[in-house]
Scaffold this active site. Structure first.
Site, mmCIF file in Angstrom:
data_model
loop_
_atom_site.group_PDB
_atom_site.id
_atom_site.type_symbol
_atom_site.label_atom_id
_atom_site.label_comp_id
_atom_site.label_asym_id
_atom_site.label_seq_id
_atom_site.Cartn_x
_atom_site.Cartn_y
_atom_site.Cartn_z
ATOM 1 N N LYS A 1 31.351 54.423 31.573
ATOM 2 C CA LYS A 1 31.694 53.835 32.863
ATOM 3 C C LYS A 1 32.799 52.820 32.595
ATOM 4 O O LYS A 1 32.553 51.686 32.206
ATOM 5 C CB LYS A 1 30.469 53.151 33.489
ATOM 6 C CG LYS A 1 30.505 53.053 35.034
ATOM 7 C CD LYS A 1 31.661 52.275 35.613
ATOM 8 C CE LYS A 1 31.528 50.794 35.412
ATOM 9 N NZ LYS A 1 32.666 50.040 36.091
ATOM 10 N N GLU B 1 36.738 49.650 36.842
ATOM 11 C CA GLU B 1 37.291 50.237 38.056
ATOM 12 C C GLU B 1 38.696 49.746 38.348
ATOM 13 O O GLU B 1 39.372 50.283 39.228
ATOM 14 C CB GLU B 1 36.376 49.934 39.251
ATOM 15 C CG GLU B 1 36.266 48.482 39.643
ATOM 16 C CD GLU B 1 35.219 47.717 38.847
ATOM 17 O OE1 GLU B 1 34.825 46.627 39.295
ATOM 18 O OE2 GLU B 1 34.807 48.205 37.768
ATOM 19 N N CYS C 1 39.345 38.664 24.930
ATOM 20 C CA CYS C 1 38.166 37.885 24.532
ATOM 21 C C CYS C 1 38.396 37.183 23.207
ATOM 22 O O CYS C 1 37.659 36.256 22.853
ATOM 23 C CB CYS C 1 36.936 38.781 24.440
ATOM 24 S SG CYS C 1 36.975 39.974 23.092
ATOM 25 N N GLU D 1 35.332 29.946 30.346
ATOM 26 C CA GLU D 1 36.240 30.974 29.848
ATOM 27 C C GLU D 1 37.246 31.285 30.961
ATOM 28 O O GLU D 1 36.889 31.901 31.975
ATOM 29 C CB GLU D 1 35.486 32.242 29.450
ATOM 30 C CG GLU D 1 36.409 33.313 28.876
ATOM 31 C CD GLU D 1 35.688 34.616 28.550
ATOM 32 O OE1 GLU D 1 36.140 35.323 27.634
ATOM 33 O OE2 GLU D 1 34.688 34.935 29.217
#
Length: 497
Positions: free
Chosen positions: A173, A176, A281, A382
């Site tokens: 997945k 999107e 990240c 973050e």
């Protein structure tokens, strides 16, 4: 408008939900595609196809699996520019950065090609009279991956090549926001000879994610994304009896000691903080300047930051592209304003930046904040954008205490000429990945990637030996073949002799 659909059972599968999400070109701000969100039934179909494919793929010879993977690596190499162009068009990063992403993903495919060596078991002979013990590793079955927008090709390749090399089948997945690169990866895998159903893609949102986490036929879930979602993934997947590796967020610190080469450190701070618009990240988001290095170091970073060329990723002159969405750009910009209100000094303000001819694009200039209080939101959160905070520390001990007090422990780096200080740092710092004069210490494919504390949830780090362990389960086999002369009955408890 082009619709990006699912890839199920080795072929395209048109979405039937009637629900769609927009896919933008971040450089123009225009919606150029839409993505079909999966229904529960479509996720179930992908899992069912993967389960059926596992019956033969799980027992396929290592020779067959590696033949497909070697061919796959060739096709990736031949199509790397095409994959990178898709990344640039939907994510926004400059083309050279996108090419680097593809190359780092291909490292894991190359590791997967070595799976016969990695899956060699262990054998102990004659542990007792004519008794041998062997340890082997076998695949889990159907496994799933949920991947982020910032590396739409590399992070999926951190997962599925290792998983399928080990004999599993896979349901991906992807994000999107930029799904086309992973779709092309699946098409190329099919062209390489991967059997239908071994690799599947379901596009979607929380509906698809939750169904994968709940589905009884999914044995394990890999995830890379933010810390709150990583926690959610772990809790929900474990609730349904699944193995989990969930990599979360970060606040990566770069410690600069007084003996460091400050020009080199400034160059590396720029690269690590602003590359890919800070949407990594492993981006350096905090520089910790020790002693009297701060003013000079900040000056050097500011000089370089102001000279960066920001523009569309398709322009070879661009060094940094736009952010992924308008909403994310605005959220990142808000941290610069709040930092000033909370006591930080704004040395370079990148908010309000526009690119001529691309005024509707999701561009943001780079920002540099100095003397940032550790209580400021810009330090605590973050940000995931081109904002670099500088914090001052009097001594090394103060700096290491500051870094180790962070809730995250993904990556960190030290810049120094002192080998003793570097050795001490790499042992004392509480982070999973450490760089010595290397600002972004992302391991090569045959070492595993992963952090500590709120940067990792679940069983294992990703790829490398940890990845192979995650996608397999161990089995120990004890064998005794009686000698023809053996015989008789003995009801005593078996003992070693």
């Amino acid at each position: 408008m082009k619709t990006i659909n699912h890839w199920i059972g080795g072929k395209p599968a048109e979405g039937t939900s009637g629900r769609f999400g927009p896919v933008f070109n971040p450089a123009t701000g225009a919606q150029e595609k839409q993505i079909a969100f999966a229904t529960v039934d479509e996720v179930d179909a992908a899992v069912a196809g993967a389960k059926a494919a596992f019956e033969s793929w799980g027992t396929a010879s290592l020779a067959k699996r590696t033949a497909v993977l070697f061919k796959y690596r060739e096709l990736l190499d031949a199509h790397r520019d095409e994959i990178a162009a898709l990344i640039t068009s939907e994510h926004g990063k400059v083309h050279s950065d996108a090419l680097g992403e593809v190359a780092r993903g291909m490292e894991i495919v190359e590791l997967a090609c070595a799976i016969p060596e990695k899956l060699k078991g262990e054998l102990s002979t004659q542990v007792s009279t004519r008794v041998d013990v062997a340890s082997i590793r076998q695949p889990l079955g159907v496994v799933a991956g949920i991947t982020p927008f910032n590396f739409p090709a590399m992070v999926p390749m951190w997962m599925f090549p290792i998983a399928i090399a080990c004999g599993n089948t896979f349901v991906l997945k992807p994000s999107e926001k930029d799904p086309s690169a992973s779709y092309l990866l699946a098409e190329l895998a099919s062209q390489a000879g991967l059997p239908d159903g071994v690799l599947n893609i379901v596009q979607g949102d929380k509906v698809a994610v939750d169904r994968l986490l709940e589905h009884p036929d999914v044995a394990a879930v890999s995830f890379v994304g933010s810390t709150p979602i990583a926690k959610y993934i772990q809790l929900k997947a474990v609730e349904h009896g699944k193995r989990v590796q969930a990599l979360g967020g970060a606040k990566n610190h770069m410690l600069v000691l007084p003996d460091a080469d400050l020009d080199f450190a400034a160059d590396q701070a720029i690269n690590a903080a602003y590359g890919s618009a800070g949407e990594r990240c492993m981006a350096v988001s905090v520089v910790v300047a020790v002693g009297d290095t701060g003013d000079e170091l900040v000056g050097k970073i500011a000089e370089r930051a102001k000279a960066l060329t920001i523009g569309p990723g398709t322009d070879p002159a661009s060094e940094m592209g736009p952010l992924i969405t308008r909403e994310h750009r605005d959220k990142v910009a808000s941290y610069v304003a709040s930092a000033a209100e909370q006591g930080a000094e704004v040395v370079v303000d990148g908010t309000g930046y526009t690119v001529e001819g691309h005024e509707d694009g999701f561009f943001l200039g780079v920002s540099l904040l100095d003397k940032v209080p550790v209580t400021a939101d810009a330090y605590r959160d973050e940000i995931f954008g081109p904002v670099l905070c500088v914090v001052r520390a009097e001594t090394y001990d103060d700096a290491i205490k500051l870094i180790n007090s962070s809730r995250w422990g993904n990556g960190t780096a030290i810049f120094t000429r002192d080998g003793g200080a570097a050795r001490r740092f790499q042992l004392e710092v509480q982070a999973g990945m450490v760089g010595v004069n290397v600002p972004i210490p992302v391991p090569v494919g045959y070492h595993s990637f992963g952090g500590w504390k709120d940067s990792l949830f679940g069983d294992h780090h990703i790829y490398g030996n940890d990845g192979i362990a995650f996608y397999t389960q161990g089995k120990v086999i004890t064998t005794r073949w009686p000698d023809p002369s053996d015989g008789g009955i003995n009801l005593g408890f078996p003992s070693h002799s």
